[in-house]
Write a protein that holds these residues in place. Sequence first.
Motif, PDB file in Angstrom:
ATOM      1  N   GLU A  58       0.834  -1.219   0.000  1.00 56.01           N
ATOM      2  CA  GLU A  58       0.000   0.000   0.000  1.00 56.01           C
ATOM      3  C   GLU A  58       0.859   1.257   0.000  1.00 56.01           C
ATOM      4  N   LEU A  59       1.957   1.171   0.758  1.00 56.80           N
ATOM      5  CA  LEU A  59       2.877   2.315   0.778  1.00 56.80           C
ATOM      6  C   LEU A  59       3.519   2.515  -0.594  1.00 56.80           C
ATOM      7  N   GLU A  60       3.910   1.397  -1.213  1.00 60.69           N
ATOM      8  CA  GLU A  60       4.529   1.513  -2.542  1.00 60.69           C
ATOM      9  C   GLU A  60       3.541   2.132  -3.526  1.00 60.69           C
ATOM     10  N   ARG A  61       2.298   1.713  -3.410  1.00 58.37           N
ATOM     11  CA  ARG A  61       1.274   2.251  -4.314  1.00 58.37           C
ATOM     12  C   ARG A  61       1.046   3.744  -4.023  1.00 58.37           C
ATOM     13  N   ALA A  62       1.062   4.106  -2.743  1.00 58.39           N
ATOM     14  CA  ALA A  62       0.868   5.523  -2.391  1.00 58.39           C
ATOM     15  C   ALA A  62       1.985   6.368  -3.001  1.00 58.39           C
ATOM     16  N   PHE A  63       3.225   5.899  -2.878  1.00 57.07           N
ATOM     17  CA  PHE A  63       4.338   6.662  -3.474  1.00 57.07           C
ATOM     18  C   PHE A  63       4.222   6.685  -5.004  1.00 57.07           C
ATOM     19  N   ALA A  64       3.780   5.548  -5.596  1.00 57.12           N
ATOM     20  CA  ALA A  64       3.680   5.489  -7.059  1.00 57.12           C
ATOM     21  C   ALA A  64       2.599   6.450  -7.569  1.00 57.12           C
TER      22      ALA A  64
END
Length: 337
Positions: A58-64
């Motif tokens: 979820e964090l990776e998606r938020a940054f992406a």
Amino acid sequence: MMSSNATTIATTSLPLINFANFTNSSTESRLRTAKQLVSACRTTGFVYIINHGVPKHELERAFAISSKFFDLPLEEKMKAPHPPGWSVHRGYSWPGFEKVSNATSSKEDEVAVRKLREVKDVKESYEVGSESNPDMPNIWPLEEVLPEWQPFMTEFYWTCFEAAKTVLKALALGIGLEEDALVSLHSGHYNQLRLLNYPPIPAQALEEGTSERMPAHTDWSTMTILWQDDCGGLQVEDPNHAGKFINVEPVEGALVMNIGDLMMRWSNDVLRSTSHRVTLPPLQDRIEGEGRITRQRKSIVYFLSTDPDRLIEVMGSCMKTLLQRAHSLQCFDLTVI
Ligand SMILES: O=C(O)CCC(=O)C(=O)O
Ligand SMILES: [Fe+2]
């Protein structure tokens, strides 16, 4: 206090707390972890937390998704602009729009504001809140501009709140309150999710102070949690040496938690809201080419606020500190139960 001329020390000495020892753990382990957290909040007021409960994907998606937005042409981003004025803090703030400062004033002081704004903050941000906050309606990018932004950010806002609630529970236990004592004053509707982007900038501009990324300030919140990418540049003022700043180096998988002004006051200054800033990344190899261009940096910040109708009184166990101070006793270690 503005600390822009402060010197920097380059070591990281912030405590790191493993929340695996708090969630789903024995009573003893929970209490030990809670006390570690409180101890860190009494000294630096800044701490790393691992196993914080926000899933990596979820964090990776938020940054992406954040990158996708900030990479858009300015005119597309400007279709969801932050409104003028102070009262609604939502939507897109373009580079130079917001000026962070610790200056306080009881009236609108145009001269002081103009002076502060002479050096621009070279950053852009996007503020998101609860859809049920009556005071600050969200401002969303047009669906055709970035369709995934609104659904993802609406959900991510509450994912962050779950992690923040665990931290609040640990704080409460660690200062000797009921586990839910702090959570019960936060419905979650008054928090703020802030996506931040610091564009590349010549190192010299930051070194000479002709531009800033984010000047030294304290947060107004109950507490703040944040995730940063691997660029670096976040620094916290050394509580034992005013004007010296410690690098808050990126630690993979960790969030950074800090106490805000409200919590400092609420705890009778037992927990510390510490000044921090974003400046030049520490390593020479983060600076590229002839102009020594400093890399782009991204962070995701989540500020926690109590509901506005709640009464904030000095917390019970911190009240003892007040009495002990009055009797000139050492307050350290006497109050944390
Ligand atoms: O970007 C960061 O790492 C810090 C942001 C921050 O301190 C703030 O938004 O209050
Ligand atoms: Fe901050």
